[in-house]
Design a protein around this motif. Structure first.
Motif, PDB file in Angstrom:
ATOM      1  N   SER A 147       0.847  -1.192   0.000  1.00  7.48           N
ATOM      2  CA  SER A 147       0.000   0.000   0.000  1.00  7.48           C
ATOM      3  C   SER A 147       0.878   1.236   0.000  1.00  7.48           C
ATOM      4  CB  SER A 147      -0.879   0.009   1.250  1.00  7.48           C
ATOM      5  OG  SER A 147      -0.044   0.002   2.385  1.00  7.48           O
ATOM      6  N   ARG A 148       0.282   2.336  -0.291  1.00  9.29           N
ATOM      7  CA  ARG A 148       0.963   3.638  -0.347  1.00  9.29           C
ATOM      8  C   ARG A 148       2.206   3.596  -1.219  1.00  9.29           C
ATOM      9  NH1 ARG A 148       2.546   5.089   4.659  1.00  9.29           N
ATOM     10  NH2 ARG A 148       1.640   3.342   5.773  1.00  9.29           N
ATOM     11  N   VAL A 149       2.078   2.845  -2.322  1.00  5.40           N
ATOM     12  CA  VAL A 149       3.041   2.952  -3.407  1.00  5.40           C
ATOM     13  C   VAL A 149       2.202   3.051  -4.662  1.00  5.40           C
ATOM     14  CG1 VAL A 149       4.868   1.616  -2.293  1.00  5.40           C
ATOM     15  CG2 VAL A 149       3.216   0.460  -3.769  1.00  5.40           C
ATOM     16  N   ASP A 171      -1.874   4.560   9.142  1.00  6.18           N
ATOM     17  CA  ASP A 171      -2.370   3.805   7.992  1.00  6.18           C
ATOM     18  C   ASP A 171      -2.437   4.635   6.733  1.00  6.18           C
ATOM     19  OD1 ASP A 171      -5.102   1.671   9.077  1.00  6.18           O
ATOM     20  OD2 ASP A 171      -2.935   1.386   8.922  1.00  6.18           O
ATOM     21  N   SER A 172      -2.782   5.909   6.945  1.00  9.93           N
ATOM     22  CA  SER A 172      -2.968   6.789   5.789  1.00  9.93           C
ATOM     23  C   SER A 172      -2.781   8.225   6.265  1.00  9.93           C
ATOM     24  CB  SER A 172      -4.373   6.633   5.206  1.00  9.93           C
ATOM     25  OG  SER A 172      -5.326   7.244   6.052  1.00  9.93           O
ATOM     26  N   PHE A 227      -8.420   1.938  -0.475  1.00 10.85           N
ATOM     27  CA  PHE A 227      -7.766   2.830  -1.429  1.00 10.85           C
ATOM     28  C   PHE A 227      -6.266   2.569  -1.311  1.00 10.85           C
ATOM     29  CE2 PHE A 227      -6.630   5.893  -4.207  1.00 10.85           C
ATOM     30  CZ  PHE A 227      -6.782   7.245  -3.910  1.00 10.85           C
ATOM     31  N   ARG A 228      -5.816   1.509  -1.971  1.00  9.00           N
ATOM     32  CA  ARG A 228      -4.448   1.020  -1.790  1.00  9.00           C
ATOM     33  C   ARG A 228      -3.372   2.048  -2.087  1.00  9.00           C
ATOM     34  NH1 ARG A 228      -3.275  -2.294   1.973  1.00  9.00           N
ATOM     35  NH2 ARG A 228      -3.675  -4.472   1.547  1.00  9.00           N
ATOM     36  N   GLU A 229      -3.650   2.935  -3.024  1.00 11.14           N
ATOM     37  CA  GLU A 229      -2.672   3.960  -3.382  1.00 11.14           C
ATOM     38  C   GLU A 229      -2.322   4.799  -2.158  1.00 11.14           C
ATOM     39  OE1 GLU A 229      -1.333   5.159  -6.444  1.00 11.14           O
ATOM     40  OE2 GLU A 229      -0.401   6.837  -5.421  1.00 11.14           O
ATOM     41  N   ALA A 230      -3.336   5.049  -1.303  1.00 11.17           N
ATOM     42  CA  ALA A 230      -3.130   6.025  -0.221  1.00 11.17           C
ATOM     43  C   ALA A 230      -3.364   5.479   1.182  1.00 11.17           C
ATOM     44  CB  ALA A 230      -4.035   7.234  -0.443  1.00 11.17           C
ATOM     45  N   SER A 231      -3.785   4.211   1.291  1.00 13.53           N
ATOM     46  CA  SER A 231      -4.119   3.730   2.635  1.00 13.53           C
ATOM     47  C   SER A 231      -3.820   2.251   2.789  1.00 13.53           C
ATOM     48  CB  SER A 231      -5.602   4.008   2.899  1.00 13.53           C
ATOM     49  OG  SER A 231      -6.036   3.262   4.000  1.00 13.53           O
ATOM     50  N   ASP A 232      -3.467   1.833   4.030  1.00 10.50           N
ATOM     51  CA  ASP A 232      -3.124   0.436   4.289  1.00 10.50           C
ATOM     52  C   ASP A 232      -4.350  -0.452   4.517  1.00 10.50           C
ATOM     53  OD1 ASP A 232      -0.200   1.184   6.393  1.00 10.50           O
ATOM     54  OD2 ASP A 232      -0.665   1.582   4.300  1.00 10.50           O
ATOM     55  N   LEU A 287       2.144   9.601   0.900  1.00  7.98           N
ATOM     56  CA  LEU A 287       2.501   8.190   0.815  1.00  7.98           C
ATOM     57  C   LEU A 287       3.534   7.746   1.851  1.00  7.98           C
ATOM     58  CD1 LEU A 287       2.610   7.791  -3.095  1.00  7.98           C
ATOM     59  CD2 LEU A 287       0.659   7.761  -1.550  1.00  7.98           C
ATOM     60  N   LYS A 313       1.554  20.509  -3.358  1.00 12.41           N
ATOM     61  CA  LYS A 313       1.140  19.734  -4.542  1.00 12.41           C
ATOM     62  C   LYS A 313       0.317  20.606  -5.484  1.00 12.41           C
ATOM     63  CE  LYS A 313      -1.729  16.101  -4.067  1.00 12.41           C
ATOM     64  NZ  LYS A 313      -2.899  16.367  -4.933  1.00 12.41           N
ATOM     65  N   LEU A 322     -13.866   5.987   3.717  1.00 14.27           N
ATOM     66  CA  LEU A 322     -12.978   5.495   2.673  1.00 14.27           C
ATOM     67  C   LEU A 322     -12.364   4.172   3.118  1.00 14.27           C
ATOM     68  CD1 LEU A 322     -11.728   5.886  -0.009  1.00 14.27           C
ATOM     69  CD2 LEU A 322     -10.254   7.656   0.897  1.00 14.27           C
ATOM     70  N   TRP A 379      -4.795  10.558   6.319  1.00 15.21           N
ATOM     71  CA  TRP A 379      -5.954  11.190   6.969  1.00 15.21           C
ATOM     72  C   TRP A 379      -6.477  10.396   8.151  1.00 15.21           C
ATOM     73  CZ3 TRP A 379      -5.994  10.477   1.537  1.00 15.21           C
ATOM     74  CH2 TRP A 379      -6.444   9.207   1.129  1.00 15.21           C
ATOM     75  N   LEU A 436      -6.844  12.411  -5.973  1.00 10.17           N
ATOM     76  CA  LEU A 436      -5.991  12.996  -4.940  1.00 10.17           C
ATOM     77  C   LEU A 436      -5.755  14.478  -5.204  1.00 10.17           C
ATOM     78  CD1 LEU A 436      -3.348  10.160  -4.452  1.00 10.17           C
ATOM     79  CD2 LEU A 436      -5.139  10.806  -2.862  1.00 10.17           C
ATOM     80  N   LEU A 457      -4.941   9.710  -9.308  1.00 13.90           N
ATOM     81  CA  LEU A 457      -4.223  10.926  -8.960  1.00 13.90           C
ATOM     82  C   LEU A 457      -5.141  12.134  -9.108  1.00 13.90           C
ATOM     83  CD1 LEU A 457      -1.628  12.209  -8.028  1.00 13.90           C
ATOM     84  CD2 LEU A 457      -0.990  12.530 -10.409  1.00 13.90           C
ATOM     85  N   VAL A 476     -13.150  12.585   2.427  1.00 12.15           N
ATOM     86  CA  VAL A 476     -12.835  11.658   3.507  1.00 12.15           C
ATOM     87  C   VAL A 476     -13.786  11.844   4.690  1.00 12.15           C
ATOM     88  CG1 VAL A 476     -11.016  10.930   5.065  1.00 12.15           C
ATOM     89  CG2 VAL A 476     -10.458  11.517   2.763  1.00 12.15           C
TER      90      VAL A 476
END
Lengths: 439, 254
Positions: free
Chosen positions: A18-20, A128-129, B40-45, A119, A147, B37, A131, B22, B19, B32
């Protein structure tokens, strides 16, 4: 703890990193406390860009290769357009070069701000994230401001931040006028101050600031005397060797491993390969002197010394580069006095190779065009695929030095190391080598 | 009031549409707060667990495992929305649909047998029922915000299905096709980008896919009259939404 003949086996498995960016997994097997199998399993689906590019025009190459990556499309467009111009023996006037560098600044700011705050940052707080906890909110908001700044710059130059539309061989379809660019100076100025906070914060995440012990990593980046490298330069290694862009591709090689849809890369060493690392850490280690005094001072005040050997400190390198990109953007804008949008580049035969510094490291594009200017042959080597072998060896080192930790802690540590490279997995699965097969 | 459970999924794609999500900036924080949510693998575990009120799916189906994966996601989702060219039309990688897979694999990988891939890259709607589609390469932040807000309001999103030409006219951009004489796909392409390429003086290359009831053949005849060969005319449509344009051509031929 079992000793003697008893073989203690452990397994670390991450089903879905995750977070990649992109899809990857991790499987590590330890035997007697030493890492055995270390597989960074890239299962992101290949999209086979090569057949898509064959027979296409210069402009198609620029528009298509952007689609290799949503986070770094400009890097692809820059490497592509330079390679096309090299194939045709064209060089663009200085104002166009400046605008290209400005566009790249926008992407560095956006991509690094995303990685640092969304990330990677959460790892340092056990989150975890970005937020999941209110305490992290102010850090996330700073990241969003930066950004957005990068995205605004990209939108001004390219129409939109993801898959910009303005890049063409010879320059741009349209260039902004002075006032449009000048209007960004105030927000860039504010961003610059924010970026200093960013560097200080990133450095504060590490207790040990002195150089970690040398793990023998080979760092490689472009080097552009007097300037921090983006679009031009020669290839330099931390071993002190310099190559021209063309020569470098003769000493490095891609090879396939069974557990990854992305090819690995390394410097040829007899029948095997020496892994290497590209990216912000390599760039900063080899080009620190080229940074503006103001930024060097902020770094020196944090107590961090260059070169940096700890991969996890890449977050600091990214923050430094955000600051540099903002500073450089302001410089370029102040110098800008309008430009002719493009010079004509006639379609035709040629062979061109170019390397530019994407946010994640050196991105290599190589093309052969036929007499109509259509692609006969294309080869693209993204930074992440160049890093994959090095990631695995970093993981191996980490495991061997920390095998006293619980499996859970080792797993977290491994994920953290992978994230430190800011891997862009969708990119890495798009390696194109027409010369390797029949069609 | 319980927040709707939102899951964001990626198949074969460049990640540009996620993206764009995001990049909603402050709206992302609002997102959020208003949604739970959950994935969402891109941003969360967070692990995949349970059902979703809304699934947003980016990417095309190009591997066997993705077929099973997307059916599972559909079964667990009340509403299912695809975002971006890859998910709605198969994407740029759908170019392989018109060729032979083995030659593709061999030209990239020295050991093609190690790579599992389907011979096609197809839109998600070929495999499961899709409640709504957001086209674009990438989708715009506005379209994402509009769709998510409408979901919360139980209302159908207002996303244009008419041609790009309307946006050029509204921006008073001289017609790239007629005045500029360039091979612009605007008349057969959905609006949504705000006439981005025309504002840069370049022809539309179809990021948003075919508009409703696209009249592709008459436009191709127009290009033919202006000297574009058959191959060149085909290449104009072979872009990010190649599969969608070509399918319309094939359908209209019957």
């Amino acid at each position: 703890m079992h000793t003697g003949g008893y073989r203690l086996k452990r397994r670390i498995n991450v089903e879905y990193l995750s977070r990649v960016e992109g899809e990857g997994a991790l499987t590590i097997e330890l035997l007697n406390g030493r890492a055995g199998r270390v597989d960074l399993r890239i299962f992101e689906a290949p999209r086979f860009f090569e057949p898509v590019l064959k027979g296409r025009s210069f402009q198609d190459v620029i528009d298509f290769t952007a689609r290799i990556c949503g986070i770094c499309p400009v890097a692809y467009q820059m490497s592509a357009v330079h390679a096309i111009e090299a194939a045709r023996g064209c060089s663009v006037p200085q104002p166009i070069q400046d605008l290209r560098r400005l566009m790249y600044c926008g992407e560095w700011i956006e991509s690094h701000a995303l990685h640092v705050h969304f990330l990677h940052g959460p790892d340092f707080y056990g989150l975890d994230s970005a937020w999941s906890k209110k305490d992290y909110l102010h850090i996330l908001q700073r990241g969003m401001k930066l950004k957005r700044l990068g995205n605004e710059l990209l939108a001004l130059l390219g129409g939109r931040a993801v898959h910009p539309v303005s890049v063409r061989p010879g320059g741009f379809f349209r260039v902004p006028d002075k006032t449009e660019l000048y209007s960004l100076l105030p927000v860039l100025g504010k961003g610059f101050e924010l970026s200093h906070e960013c560097i200080t914060w990133a450095a504060s995440l590490f207790e040990r600031k002195e150089a970690a012990e040398d793990t023998g990593s080979l760092f490689i980046s472009l080097h552009d005397p007097g300037s921090y490298p983006m679009n031009t330069g020669t290839v330099c290694t931390s071993d002190g060797i310099t190559y021209s862009m063309d020569a470098f591709t003769t000493v490095m090689e891609e090879y396939q491993v069974p557990h990854s849809n992305a090819l690995h890369a390394g410097i040829k060493k007899g029948t095997s390969h020496h892994s290497y690392m590209v990216g912000p850490l390599s760039r900063i280690n080899m080009n620190f002197e080229s940074l503006p005094e103001e930024i060097k001072e902020v770094v020196q005040r944090t107590g961090i010394s260059i070169p940096v050997n700890d991969i996890r400190m890449s977050i600091v390198a990214r923050c430094v580069e955000i600051s540099y990109a903002i500073h450089e953007a302001m410089n370029i804008i102040k110098k800008y006095d309008g430009a002719d949008p493009y010079i004509k580049v006639e379609p035709g035969e040629g062979k061109g190779l170019w390397i530019t510094e994407a946010p994640r490291g050196m991105l290599i594009h190589s093309y052969q065009f036929d007499r109509n200017g259509n692609v006969e042959n294309a080869r693209i080597i993204p930074p992440t695929s160049q890093n994959l072998a090095h990631i695995e060896s970093s993981l191996r080192n980490f495991i061997d030095r920390n095998n006293h930790l619980t499996t859970k802690a080792l797993r977290r540590g491994c994920e953290h190391i992978i994230r430190s490279y800011d891997p862009c997995i969708s990119c890495s699965v798009h390696l194109i080598d027409l010369s390797a097969g029949e069609n | 009031m319980k927040r709707p459970r939102l899951g964001i999924f990626k198949l074969t794609s460049c990640d540009g549409c996620q993206l764009s999500l995001l990049n909603l900036e402050e709206d992302l924080l609002r997102l959020v707060e208003l949604f739970s949510l959950c994935f969402f693998r891109e941003a969360s575990d967070k692990e995949l667990r349970g059902y979703f009120d809304l699934a947003l799916v980016e990417g095309s189906i190009s591997e066997p495992r993705q077929k099973e994966q997307i059916i599972r996601v559909r079964e667990q989702s009340r509403y299912f929305i695809t975002i971006g060219a890859c998910a709605t039309s198969g994407g740029l990688q759908a170019m392989k649909n018109w060729a032979v897979l083995e030659s593709f694999k061999k030209s990239v990988y020295p050991e093609p047998a190690l790579i599992e891939s389907l011979s096609t890259s197809t839109p998600v709607s070929d495999h499961v029922y899709v409640d709504y589609e957001i086209w674009g390469c990438p989708v715009t932040g506005d379209a994402l915000s509009e769709t998510l807000a409408c979901f919360l309001l139980d209302k159908r999103p207002t996303i244009p299905q008419y041609s790009l030409c309307m946006e050029c006219k509204r921006r008073a951009i001289p017609c790239i096709l007629v005045s500029g004489g360039k091979p612009c796909l605007g008349p057969i392409t959905k609006a949504g980008c705000g006439a981005l390429c025309p504002s840069f003086g370049r022809a539309c290359y179809g990021c948003f896919g075919p508009r409703d009831d696209a009249n592709i053949d008459p436009l191709m005849k127009w290009f033919e009259k202006r000297g574009y060969s058959g191959k060149e005319r085909r290449l104009l449509l072979d872009m990010m939404n190649t599969c969608a344009y070509r399918r319309i051509q094939i359908e209209k031929k019957d």
